[in-house]
Design an enzyme around this catalytic site. Sequence first.
Site, PDB file in Angstrom:
ATOM      1  CB  SER A   1      -6.996  68.324  -5.246  1.00 15.08           C
ATOM      2  OG  SER A   1      -6.723  68.280  -3.863  1.00 15.08           O
TER       3      SER A   1
ATOM      4  NE  ARG B   1      -1.822  73.318 -11.708  1.00 16.01           N
ATOM      5  CZ  ARG B   1      -1.026  72.726 -10.847  1.00 16.01           C
ATOM      6  NH1 ARG B   1      -0.923  73.224  -9.618  1.00 16.01           N
ATOM      7  NH2 ARG B   1      -0.345  71.657 -11.169  1.00 16.01           N
TER       8      ARG B   1
ATOM      9  CG  HIS C   1      -5.970  72.740  -6.738  1.00 18.06           C
ATOM     10  ND1 HIS C   1      -4.726  73.215  -6.408  1.00 18.06           N
ATOM     11  CD2 HIS C   1      -6.164  71.625  -5.982  1.00 18.06           C
ATOM     12  CE1 HIS C   1      -4.176  72.423  -5.499  1.00 18.06           C
ATOM     13  NE2 HIS C   1      -5.022  71.451  -5.214  1.00 18.06           N
TER      14      HIS C   1
END
Length: 217
Positions: free
Chosen positions: A21, A44, A47
């Site tokens: 990812s 992050r 994500h």
Amino acid sequence: MNFNTDFQPVTTQPQEIEEKSFKIITEELGAHPFTDEQFPIVQRVIHASADFELGRSLVFHPHAVQAGIRAIREGRALVADVQMVQVGISKPRIVKYGGDVHVYISDPDVAAKAKELNTTRAIVSVRKACEAHDGAIFAIGNAPTALLELIRLVKEGLAKPSLIVGVPVGFVSAAESKEELMKLDIPFITNRGRKGGSPVAVAVINALSILADAQGR
């Protein structure tokens, strides 16, 4: 594990899924203005949201990342505006340094005071948090009124947070509250526009706690 579907997952290994990812995020984001210390936080957030526009909208005070890492490693309190932010934060990486995650919006005294003052519980909870915790990290993902109240308290010298993660989502005062936050000369992480929310606040804090751990190795 066998999946009775036409599509089979590329992998079922959690670590490999995350690594793939992050590789996709880095490739698809392309050129960006973020520093090496800011980029893991941007990753992050993307994500957690699958939203590249949201990731690109992040804004960092120059000292925000190091201020957040230092506050975590010093065991500073972490204050969330709502329970959704509190439960999403990885507490082990916070408590190992002596910190904890607090949320006051559902406290009976907060509800009673908000009713008495005819204001939001978010505003009253921020006041309570500032009285209880000096130098805390604030993670605000839902309530623009909480962020605006915290900004007011900072301007009046009644609050001195180590870091403000201000990413409230919404259509009423959300974007405006973040623009006001960017005017402060204290460490902050925010984003421009209406987007944001609990997952974004959680992603920022969890990224900071991972970085805090990495600095101690």
